[in-house]
Design an enzyme around this catalytic site. Structure first.
Site, PDB file in Angstrom:
ATOM      1  N   GLY A  66       2.670  -1.181   4.321  1.00 13.11           N
ATOM      2  CA  GLY A  66       2.723   0.252   4.042  1.00 13.11           C
ATOM      3  C   GLY A  66       4.160   0.688   3.813  1.00 13.11           C
ATOM      4  N   GLY A  67       4.776   1.231   4.865  1.00 10.82           N
ATOM      5  CA  GLY A  67       6.115   1.819   4.755  1.00 10.82           C
ATOM      6  C   GLY A  67       7.134   0.926   4.057  1.00 10.82           C
TER       7      GLY A  67
ATOM      8  N   HIS B  62      -9.633   0.866   4.677  1.00  9.11           N
ATOM      9  CA  HIS B  62      -8.378   1.095   5.411  1.00  9.11           C
ATOM     10  C   HIS B  62      -8.671   2.034   6.580  1.00  9.11           C
ATOM     11  CE1 HIS B  62      -4.337   2.463   6.350  1.00  9.11           C
ATOM     12  NE2 HIS B  62      -3.889   1.396   5.719  1.00  9.11           N
TER      13      HIS B  62
ATOM     14  N   SER C 223       3.173  -2.284  10.381  1.00  6.19           N
ATOM     15  CA  SER C 223       4.626  -2.271  10.593  1.00  6.19           C
ATOM     16  C   SER C 223       5.275  -3.622  10.316  1.00  6.19           C
ATOM     17  CB  SER C 223       4.970  -1.784  12.009  1.00  6.19           C
ATOM     18  OG  SER C 223       4.501  -0.460  12.200  1.00  6.19           O
TER      19      SER C 223
ATOM     20  N   GLU D 111      -7.151   4.479   7.750  1.00  6.11           N
ATOM     21  CA  GLU D 111      -6.966   5.914   7.488  1.00  6.11           C
ATOM     22  C   GLU D 111      -8.201   6.483   6.806  1.00  6.11           C
ATOM     23  OE1 GLU D 111      -3.169   5.628   5.481  1.00  6.11           O
ATOM     24  OE2 GLU D 111      -2.249   5.044   7.373  1.00  6.11           O
TER      25      GLU D 111
ATOM     26  N   GLU E  60      -5.634  -5.278  10.383  1.00  6.31           N
ATOM     27  CA  GLU E  60      -4.657  -4.223  10.635  1.00  6.31           C
ATOM     28  C   GLU E  60      -4.990  -3.517  11.949  1.00  6.31           C
ATOM     29  OE1 GLU E  60      -2.604  -2.947   6.749  1.00  6.31           O
ATOM     30  OE2 GLU E  60      -4.348  -1.687   7.018  1.00  6.31           O
TER      31      GLU E  60
ATOM     32  N   ASN F  23       0.877  -1.175   0.000  1.00  8.15           N
ATOM     33  CA  ASN F  23       0.000   0.000   0.000  1.00  8.15           C
ATOM     34  C   ASN F  23       0.912   1.222   0.000  1.00  8.15           C
ATOM     35  OD1 ASN F  23      -1.773   2.069   0.509  1.00  8.15           O
ATOM     36  ND2 ASN F  23      -2.281   1.426   2.609  1.00  8.15           N
ATOM     37  N   TRP F  24       1.040   1.831  -1.169  1.00  9.27           N
ATOM     38  CA  TRP F  24       1.986   2.948  -1.291  1.00  9.27           C
ATOM     39  C   TRP F  24       1.450   4.225  -0.642  1.00  9.27           C
ATOM     40  CZ3 TRP F  24       4.094   2.924  -7.066  1.00  9.27           C
ATOM     41  CH2 TRP F  24       4.809   1.745  -7.279  1.00  9.27           C
ATOM     42  N   LYS F  25       0.189   4.253  -0.304  1.00 11.08           N
ATOM     43  CA  LYS F  25      -0.439   5.463   0.260  1.00 11.08           C
ATOM     44  C   LYS F  25      -0.160   6.660  -0.670  1.00 11.08           C
ATOM     45  CE  LYS F  25       0.039   3.455   4.803  1.00 11.08           C
ATOM     46  NZ  LYS F  25      -0.137   3.650   6.235  1.00 11.08           N
TER      47      LYS F  25
ATOM     48  N   GLY G 176       2.054   2.145  10.704  1.00 11.42           N
ATOM     49  CA  GLY G 176       2.963   3.280  10.556  1.00 11.42           C
ATOM     50  C   GLY G 176       3.615   3.714  11.865  1.00 11.42           C
TER      51      GLY G 176
HETATM   52  C1  PEP Z   1      -0.973   0.050   6.028  1.00 15.09           C
HETATM   53  O1  PEP Z   1      -1.119   1.261   5.948  1.00 15.09           O
HETATM   54  O2  PEP Z   1      -1.787  -0.694   5.487  1.00 15.09           O
HETATM   55  C2  PEP Z   1       0.180  -0.453   6.773  1.00 15.09           C
HETATM   56  C3  PEP Z   1       0.186  -1.708   7.145  1.00 15.09           C
HETATM   57  O3  PEP Z   1       1.205   0.446   7.025  1.00 15.09           O
HETATM   58  P1  PEP Z   1       2.626   0.132   7.712  1.00 15.09           P
HETATM   59  O4  PEP Z   1       3.139  -1.141   7.125  1.00 15.09           O
HETATM   60  O5  PEP Z   1       3.464   1.310   7.379  1.00 15.09           O
HETATM   61  O6  PEP Z   1       2.357  -0.004   9.180  1.00 15.09           O
END
Ligand code: PEP
Length: 256
Positions: free
Chosen positions: A233-234, A95, A212, A97, A167, A9-11, A173
């Site tokens: 994500g990251g 998601h 994470s 967010e 999640e 997920n590049w956001k 994040g």
């Molecule tokens: C996400 O936003 O779906 C996610 C899992 O982010 P991160 O891996 O950065 O925690």
């Protein structure tokens, strides 16, 4: 056995130049990932570029959201059929967010799932609790309601065409990862909720962990019985990190 699935997920990140080097890096090892499904979800505007780079490879492409509407006066929205048209085959829905910052309720998420399925996309349905909810022992109640809305709106059989991502919001994040035991407990709970409606759907649905996840912790999370991949994500923004997680997922297939 469920085929693991790892999705980036590049956001709100990317540029034509950055995407090209990231995708080229990921593609350099795609041939070794036949045992798993891998996809990346760039911002909408970059989907055609990434779909073109990934053409004729096994790397899938998805959106990070879509409208619950097919067309009409919905300024700024993107319909699921439009995503499909430009090469997306997955879409992340619900998601945390989007739930927290854009007011997406369980019912709206359910409507988006319906629209995405009708357009031929595979929804990646995100569920999970906040820290406050976990600390007040509401994790199961929250996740139960998030699932129940989608089951009520789409039927249990629709989960055969979906992926679920657990999640925990407090792990997204933040660098703080759920322990493998904490994650497994909720994954098993999710499967149990689905099994109350249909045992065979519950057994076949893939449930990713997200929050994470990185190469250093991926193997122990992915070793859990009910964890079938990761939503990243990251760590999906660096080819080497993303590939490290993909390798860990591919390794679980050999080990089962
Ligand atoms: C996400 O936003 O779906 C996610 C899992 O982010 P991160 O891996 O950065 O925690």
């Amino acid at each position: 056995m469920r085929k693991p699935i790892v999705v980036g997920n590049w956001k709100l990140n990317g540029s034509h130049a950055d995407n090209e080097s990231l995708v080229t890096g990921v593609l350099s090892e795609m041939a070794d990932m036949a045992a798993i499904d891998v996809a990346v979800c760039p911002p909408f505007v970059f989907i055609p570029q990434v779909a073109d780079l990934a053409k004729s490879t096994s790397l899938g492409v998805g959106g990070q959201n879509c409208s619950e509407h097919d067309s009409g006066a919905f300024t700024g929205e993107v319909a699921p059929a439009m995503l499909f048209d430009v090469g997306a085959r997955y879409v992340i829905l619900g998601h945390s967010e989007r739930r927290a910052m854009y007011g997406e309720t369980n019912e709206v998420v359910s409507d988006k799932v319906k629209a995405a399925l009708a357009a031929g996309l595979t929804p990646i349905l995100c569920v999970g609790e906040t820290l406050e909810e976990r600390e007040s022992d509401q994790t199961e109640a929250v996740v139960r309601q998030q699932l129940a809305a989608v089951i009520a709106g789409n039927g249990i059989a629709s989960f055969e065409r979906m992926v679920i991502a657990y999640e925990p919001v407090w792990a997204i994040g933040t660098g703080r990862t759920a322990t493998p035991e904490q994650a497994q407990e909720v994954h098993a709970f999710i499967r149990g909720q689905l099994a109350d409606h249909d045992a065979s759907v519950a057994q076949s649905v893939r449930i990713q962990y997200g929050g994470s996840m990185k190469p250093a912790n991926a193997a122990e999370l992915l070793a859990q019985q009910d964890i079938d991949g990761g939503l990243i994500g990251g760590a999906s923004l660096k080819a080497e990190d993303f590939l490290g997680i993909c390798r860990a997922a591919a390794d679980t297939v050999g080990n089962q």
